[in-house]
Design a protein around this motif. Structure first.
Motif, PDB file in Angstrom:
ATOM      1  N   GLY A  31      20.531  67.532  57.776  1.00  0.00           N
ATOM      2  CA  GLY A  31      20.520  68.668  58.856  1.00  0.00           C
ATOM      3  C   GLY A  31      21.660  68.140  60.241  1.00  0.00           C
ATOM      4  O   GLY A  31      22.340  69.262  60.752  1.00  0.00           O
ATOM      5  N   LEU A  32      21.979  66.741  60.119  1.00  0.00           N
ATOM      6  CA  LEU A  32      22.949  66.760  60.863  1.00  0.00           C
ATOM      7  C   LEU A  32      24.414  67.356  60.489  1.00  0.00           C
ATOM      8  O   LEU A  32      25.551  67.745  61.288  1.00  0.00           O
ATOM      9  CB  LEU A  32      23.148  64.661  61.086  1.00  0.00           C
ATOM     10  CG  LEU A  32      24.165  64.167  62.446  1.00  0.00           C
ATOM     11  CD1 LEU A  32      24.272  64.682  63.622  1.00  0.00           C
ATOM     12  CD2 LEU A  32      24.665  62.810  62.037  1.00  0.00           C
ATOM     13  N   LEU A  33      24.287  66.850  59.294  1.00  0.00           N
ATOM     14  CA  LEU A  33      26.117  67.434  58.672  1.00  0.00           C
ATOM     15  C   LEU A  33      26.113  68.868  58.569  1.00  0.00           C
ATOM     16  O   LEU A  33      27.199  69.841  59.202  1.00  0.00           O
ATOM     17  CB  LEU A  33      26.412  67.246  56.561  1.00  0.00           C
ATOM     18  CG  LEU A  33      27.362  67.941  56.151  1.00  0.00           C
ATOM     19  CD1 LEU A  33      28.807  67.526  56.389  1.00  0.00           C
ATOM     20  CD2 LEU A  33      26.834  67.691  54.627  1.00  0.00           C
ATOM     21  N   PHE A  34      24.767  70.049  58.531  1.00  0.00           N
ATOM     22  CA  PHE A  34      25.485  71.538  58.858  1.00  0.00           C
ATOM     23  C   PHE A  34      25.335  71.472  60.111  1.00  0.00           C
ATOM     24  O   PHE A  34      25.498  72.938  60.276  1.00  0.00           O
ATOM     25  CB  PHE A  34      24.163  71.788  57.925  1.00  0.00           C
ATOM     26  CG  PHE A  34      24.681  71.852  56.485  1.00  0.00           C
ATOM     27  CD1 PHE A  34      24.863  73.161  56.259  1.00  0.00           C
ATOM     28  CD2 PHE A  34      23.780  71.291  55.197  1.00  0.00           C
ATOM     29  CE1 PHE A  34      25.313  73.269  54.373  1.00  0.00           C
ATOM     30  CE2 PHE A  34      24.180  71.173  54.211  1.00  0.00           C
ATOM     31  CZ  PHE A  34      24.775  72.202  53.792  1.00  0.00           C
ATOM     32  N   GLY A  35      24.278  70.871  61.082  1.00  0.00           N
ATOM     33  CA  GLY A  35      24.584  71.090  62.436  1.00  0.00           C
ATOM     34  C   GLY A  35      26.592  70.821  63.091  1.00  0.00           C
ATOM     35  O   GLY A  35      26.489  72.218  63.672  1.00  0.00           O
ATOM     36  N   LEU A  36      26.726  69.544  62.526  1.00  0.00           N
ATOM     37  CA  LEU A  36      28.409  70.219  62.515  1.00  0.00           C
ATOM     38  C   LEU A  36      28.886  71.305  62.541  1.00  0.00           C
ATOM     39  O   LEU A  36      29.992  71.322  62.867  1.00  0.00           O
ATOM     40  CB  LEU A  36      29.123  68.142  62.417  1.00  0.00           C
ATOM     41  CG  LEU A  36      28.361  67.470  62.953  1.00  0.00           C
ATOM     42  CD1 LEU A  36      28.657  65.949  62.450  1.00  0.00           C
ATOM     43  CD2 LEU A  36      28.559  67.023  64.548  1.00  0.00           C
ATOM     44  N   ILE A  37      28.551  71.390  61.391  1.00  0.00           N
ATOM     45  CA  ILE A  37      28.651  72.459  60.609  1.00  0.00           C
ATOM     46  C   ILE A  37      29.299  73.619  61.192  1.00  0.00           C
ATOM     47  O   ILE A  37      29.747  75.030  61.451  1.00  0.00           O
ATOM     48  CB  ILE A  37      29.288  72.745  58.934  1.00  0.00           C
ATOM     49  CG1 ILE A  37      29.387  71.126  57.933  1.00  0.00           C
ATOM     50  CG2 ILE A  37      29.534  73.988  58.529  1.00  0.00           C
ATOM     51  CD1 ILE A  37      29.135  71.519  56.282  1.00  0.00           C
ATOM     52  N   GLY A  38      27.603  73.996  61.988  1.00  0.00           N
ATOM     53  CA  GLY A  38      27.103  74.898  62.723  1.00  0.00           C
ATOM     54  C   GLY A  38      28.127  75.334  63.658  1.00  0.00           C
ATOM     55  O   GLY A  38      28.550  76.619  64.061  1.00  0.00           O
ATOM     56  N   MET A  39      27.889  74.035  64.527  1.00  0.00           N
ATOM     57  CA  MET A  39      29.187  73.957  65.759  1.00  0.00           C
ATOM     58  C   MET A  39      30.665  74.578  65.958  1.00  0.00           C
ATOM     59  O   MET A  39      31.057  74.951  65.953  1.00  0.00           O
ATOM     60  CB  MET A  39      28.530  72.590  66.440  1.00  0.00           C
ATOM     61  CG  MET A  39      27.056  72.706  66.737  1.00  0.00           C
ATOM     62  SD  MET A  39      26.942  70.904  67.301  1.00  0.00           S
ATOM     63  CE  MET A  39      27.223  69.730  66.623  1.00  0.00           C
ATOM     64  N   ALA A  40      30.996  73.821  64.279  1.00  0.00           N
ATOM     65  CA  ALA A  40      32.253  73.996  64.084  1.00  0.00           C
ATOM     66  C   ALA A  40      32.704  75.578  63.868  1.00  0.00           C
ATOM     67  O   ALA A  40      33.937  75.854  63.905  1.00  0.00           O
ATOM     68  CB  ALA A  40      32.614  73.023  62.872  1.00  0.00           C
ATOM     69  N   THR A  41      32.041  76.355  62.921  1.00  0.00           N
ATOM     70  CA  THR A  41      31.705  77.666  62.744  1.00  0.00           C
ATOM     71  C   THR A  41      31.247  78.856  63.672  1.00  0.00           C
ATOM     72  O   THR A  41      31.319  79.585  63.397  1.00  0.00           O
ATOM     73  CB  THR A  41      31.150  78.035  61.602  1.00  0.00           C
ATOM     74  OG1 THR A  41      29.842  77.710  61.455  1.00  0.00           O
ATOM     75  CG2 THR A  41      31.474  77.046  60.500  1.00  0.00           C
ATOM     76  N   GLY A  42      30.488  77.700  65.115  1.00  0.00           N
ATOM     77  CA  GLY A  42      30.125  79.090  65.945  1.00  0.00           C
ATOM     78  C   GLY A  42      28.702  79.476  65.818  1.00  0.00           C
ATOM     79  O   GLY A  42      27.857  79.924  66.075  1.00  0.00           O
TER      80      GLY A  42
END
Length: 526
Positions: free
Chosen positions: A33-44
């Motif tokens: 969850g944390l990993l894809f949360g960071l990816i999601g924020m990085a990609t907008g």
């Protein structure tokens, strides 16, 4: 492909991949969850404020969730009954009662398995306990190895469906949240909740039907293949005299009374599942202590008598001392209540001391702490995972997928059941409950249908029970293989559970096409 859809699919694939490697579930859920949360924020794709909801979500859904308080209490109840040799006495006396008829030992295993399921609700513990206690006797008496191992594995999985069950407690929490979410999405801003008691009531009749099917199968096998399940010769058995029935009553009555007190108080609305779980934990402690010696047994009986007198007093007299005028009978009753409470507390303290001296209490508390910590850690990880999954649009994607299937709700439920059945080969019920159910349940409950959350919850529970029993990956089979002697081949275990898997599937189809078997009792009681 849209970035959010790509991240949702990748997120679920990465989660399953890590789970299959055996990495700890709680860290897998939280880390993914944390990993894809960071990816999601990085990609907008994900709004950063979404993750700021997590503390409030944990505090509201985990820390302050009174239903989840029942978990360590039910675990304490189950582990205490397991370690205080209640199952051993039940099996021994039931075996003597039914052993003189063909298939009697198998019937005894099923009945005791059902009682243990209602007492413990922990599948692994029940399978292991039943195998250690009953399999040597069954093999020594000439039972077919396949029938013996299949009976034990099937009886052990009854803890999934017969309430009160840890599975049903966790499912009730998740399904209730999904049901409220589905109602909110439909525009109902005062959603009606679904209680754990309603799910318990819904699961009770299907669970008893399943027990009846198991017993019927063993009777048929005994008639068609007498050599597969021979009777215990009368010369070797004990005389079924008054003394025997007295011992049977002493072995059977205490756990039955405890089950009726816990489950009956929930179904009648007298107590919440958490309150009933505390009754079960205290009752199991007293029951475990009563088995230590005669003196402690009398102390426990006096303590229970004091408790019953206290409950009677509280129900018949007004014990409030804050009134301006307190009648003399009420004042006398108040002081008598203090004496009765003191007597019960002293008896409970003595019981704790005795089971601590016997080395039981420490094992029970360590097992309770280990199991409860694991569940709560998974809850926290699942909260982060589901929050990010929802923030990336995963719930909308799942809902669109299920709504787009031809055949409507039937096709959607069939697809979800097949998916859960396959995942049950690789993932534990806790993982499926917190990973899959929150994702698919809101979409299923939002579809047109008249069956509701109770029927869906029982269907999921029985489906997972069937999956855990199915070769070659069923969890119950792994538990059983770990304690079965090497002289029993693995293929024999697989062959033995196949008829019970077929019975499970028939029961699953029965409640799928006859929802009234699930909904009748909750409608009657609630």
């Amino acid at each position: 492909m849209d970035m959010s859809i790509f991240l949702v699919v990748s997120m679920f694939a990465v989660l399953v991949g890590f789970l299959l490697t055996g990495f700890p579930v709680a860290f897998t859920l939280g880390g993914t969850g944390l990993l894809f949360g960071l990816i999601g924020m990085a990609t907008g794709t994900l709004d950063a404020t979404f993750l700021e909801i997590l503390p409030n979500r944990l505090f509201g859904n985990v820390v302050r969730n009174e239903l989840l308080f029942a978990i360590p209490l039910f675990v304490t109840m189950g582990v205490m009954l397991e370690k205080s040799n209640v199952a051993e006495d039940l099996l021994e006396n039931m075996g003597r009662l039914f052993g003189r008829m063909r298939g009697g030992l198998g019937i005894s295993v099923t009945i005791v398995g059902a009682l243990l399921a209602a007492s413990t609700g922990i599948v692994g513990a029940t399978v292991v306990t039943m195998a250690l206690l009953s399999l040597p006797t069954m093999l020594r008496r000439g039972y077919d190895q396949s029938l013996a191992t299949g009976s034990i594995a099937a009886a052990g999985t009854l803890g999934q469906i017969i309430p009160p069950s840890i599975v049903l407690i966790l499912l009730a929490d998740v399904i209730s949240s999904a049901w409220q979410q589905a109602q909110l999405d439909a525009g109902n801003f005062s959603p009606s909740p679904m209680s754990a008691g309603e799910l318990f009531a819904g699961a009770l009749i299907p669970g008893l039907i399943l027990v009846g099917f198991y017993i019927f199968y063993q009777v048929v096998v005994a008639l068609l293949r007498p050599n597969s399940s021979p009777a215990i010769p009368q010369t070797e058995g004990e005389t079924l005299d008054a003394a025997f029935y007295g011992r049977l009553l002493l072995a059977l009555a205490p756990p039955m009374i405890l089950i009726v007190a816990v489950l009956g108080s929930i179904l009648s609305g007298i107590a919440t599942p958490t309150e009933a779980a505390s009754v079960g934990a205290i009752g199991a402690i007293l029951l475990g202590a009563a088995r230590q010696d005669n003196r402690t047994r009398w102390i426990v009986m006096v303590s229970l008598a004091a408790l019953l007198a206290l409950l009677t007093l509280a129900g018949t007299m007004d014990l409030r001392m804050s009134r301006a005028v307190v009648p003399t009978p009420d004042r006398v009753a108040f002081y008598l209540a203090i004496v009765l409470t003191t007597a019960f507390v002293l008896g409970l303290g003595w019981s704790l001391f005795k089971i601590h001296r016997a080395g039981v209490l420490g094992d029970v508390m360590r097992s309770t702490l280990r199991i409860s910590t694991m569940i709560y850690a998974i809850l926290i990880g699942a909260a982060l995972f589901s929050l990010v999954f929802r923030g990336l649009g995963g719930d909308d994607a799942i809902e669109n997928l299920l709504h787009g299937l031809p055949g409507g709700q039937f096709s959607a439920i069939l697809l979800v059941m097949v998916l859960m059945f396959i995942l049950g080969f690789f993932l534990d019920f806790i993982e499926i409950t917190f990973v899959v159910v929150p994702v698919v349940a809101p979409a299923l409950l939002a579809m047109d249908g008249t069956y509701g959350p109770i029927w869906l919850g029982v269907l999921i529970a029985m489906n997972l029970q069937t999956s855990f029993l199915t070769p070659p990956f069923g969890f119950a089979l792994f538990y059983l293989r770990g304690v079965v002697p090497d002289s029993v081949p693995t293929i024999t275990i697989y062959r033995g559970v196949v008829p019970f898997v077929i019975i499970q599937l028939l029961a699953l189809l029965l409640i799928a096409f006859e929802p009234g078997l699930v909904t009748w009792l909750p409608d009657l009681l609630f």
